[in-house]
Design an enzyme around this catalytic site. Structure first.
Site, PDB file in Angstrom:
ATOM      1  CB  SER A 131     -21.085   1.866  -5.027  1.00 45.21           C
ATOM      2  OG  SER A 131     -20.800   2.443  -6.284  1.00 45.21           O
ATOM      3  CE1 TYR A 144     -26.179   1.235  -6.676  1.00 45.33           C
ATOM      4  CE2 TYR A 144     -24.473   2.518  -7.785  1.00 45.33           C
ATOM      5  CZ  TYR A 144     -24.867   1.377  -7.083  1.00 45.33           C
ATOM      6  OH  TYR A 144     -23.942   0.396  -6.808  1.00 45.33           O
TER       7      TYR A 144
HETATM    8  C1  8X3 Z   1     -21.235   0.594  -9.306  1.00 37.94           C
HETATM    9  C2  8X3 Z   1     -20.231   1.590  -9.677  1.00 37.94           C
HETATM   10  O1  8X3 Z   1     -19.792   3.752 -10.971  1.00 37.94           O
HETATM   11  O2  8X3 Z   1     -21.698   2.441 -11.685  1.00 37.94           O
HETATM   12  O3  8X3 Z   1     -21.575   0.648  -7.978  1.00 37.94           O
HETATM   13  O4  8X3 Z   1     -21.776   3.684  -9.649  1.00 37.94           O
HETATM   14  S1  8X3 Z   1     -20.918   2.914 -10.531  1.00 37.94           S
END
Ligand code: 8X3
Length: 246
Positions: A131, A144
């Site tokens: 990502s 994340y």
């Molecule tokens: C998803 C993109 O910008 O929400 O992986 O991290 S973001």
């Protein structure tokens, strides 16, 4: 000889779109995920797709899948996702653990289990779906971003360690992609908040857009390694620079 591609997280979103797309490219696709009912529907629709129940957080489940394969030419480590958008100061250990367990350790388990077969194929491809969160950090992204940075680092390390082996190591890092479940999971099922992420954004990427990029990377000639492909919608010039209308 039909080449075999394994796609994790194939029951929805980018994983499902990639399974469909690689099947259309002539691969026999092992579509792997926890939700077997969805995989069965997908396989009923696309004859080249074989469903496989898989939990990437379980050593036994990953070993069972690897043991069931005669060959593996392509591995798409796609299973993953985000949970929560709290600042680090309020970060929930269970959310962070879950994100690490699926995104990072899930990819490690799959990589360890299938790397011998990828190398054995003589022209293997390991593609890590990361990502833009693996390249930049943003407020609320703590757990994340940390997990995706770990996957990015794992991909770079693998490429160094496997230099000289017949396997390509590719990273695809998408920005804003509107899928059925990504934001819904992040916001713990709050559909209104999930919808707001894409509000007014003209044409966020779709799962098919990313599957198209993945298929392009995978189908380059064997000597061409796309190290990293970053893909965003035109409306997103950078993480914090998104064009919205209305
Ligand atoms: C998803 C993109 O910008 O929400 O992986 O991290 S973001």
């Amino acid at each position: 000889m039909t080449r075999t591609a394994v796609v994790t997280g194939a029951s929805s979103g980018i994983g499902e779109a990639t399974a469909r797309r690689l099947a259309a490219e002539g691969y026999e696709v092992v579509a792997a995920a926890r939700r077997r009912d969805r995989l069965d529907k997908l396989a009923a629709e696309v004859p080249a797709i074989r469903p496989a129940t898989l939990d990437v957080t379980s050593d036994e489940s990953v070993a069972a899948l690897a043991g069931s394969l005669d060959r593996c030419d392509v591995l798409i480590n796609n299973a993953g996702g985000a949970v929560g958008l709290e600042p680090v100061a309020d970060g929930l250990v269970d959310d962070w653990r879950q994100m690490y367990e699926v995104n990072v350790l899930g990819s490690l388990r799959m990589t360890r289990a299938l790397l011998p077969k990828l190398i054995e194929s003589g022209d293997g491809v390991l593609l890590m779906l990361t990502s833009v969160a693996g390249l930049v950090s943003y407020e609320g992204g703590g757990g994340y971003c940390a997990a995706k940075h770990a996957q990015t680092s794992m991909t770079e390390t693998l490429r160094l360690e496997l230099c000289g082996e017949p396997v390509r190591i590719i990273e695809v890092a998408p920005g804003m992609v509107q899928t059925e479940e990504f934001s819904l999971t992040r916001f713990r099922g709050d559909a209104e908040r999930a919808e707001k992420v894409y509000q007014g954004v003209p044409n966020p990427l779709t799962a098919d857009d990313v599957a198209d990029a993945i298929a392009w990377c995978v189908t380059r000639p064997a000597h061409v390694n796309i190290d990293r492909l970053v893909i965003r919608p035109r409306a997103q010039a950078a993480q914090h620079k998104v064009h919205r209308v209305s």
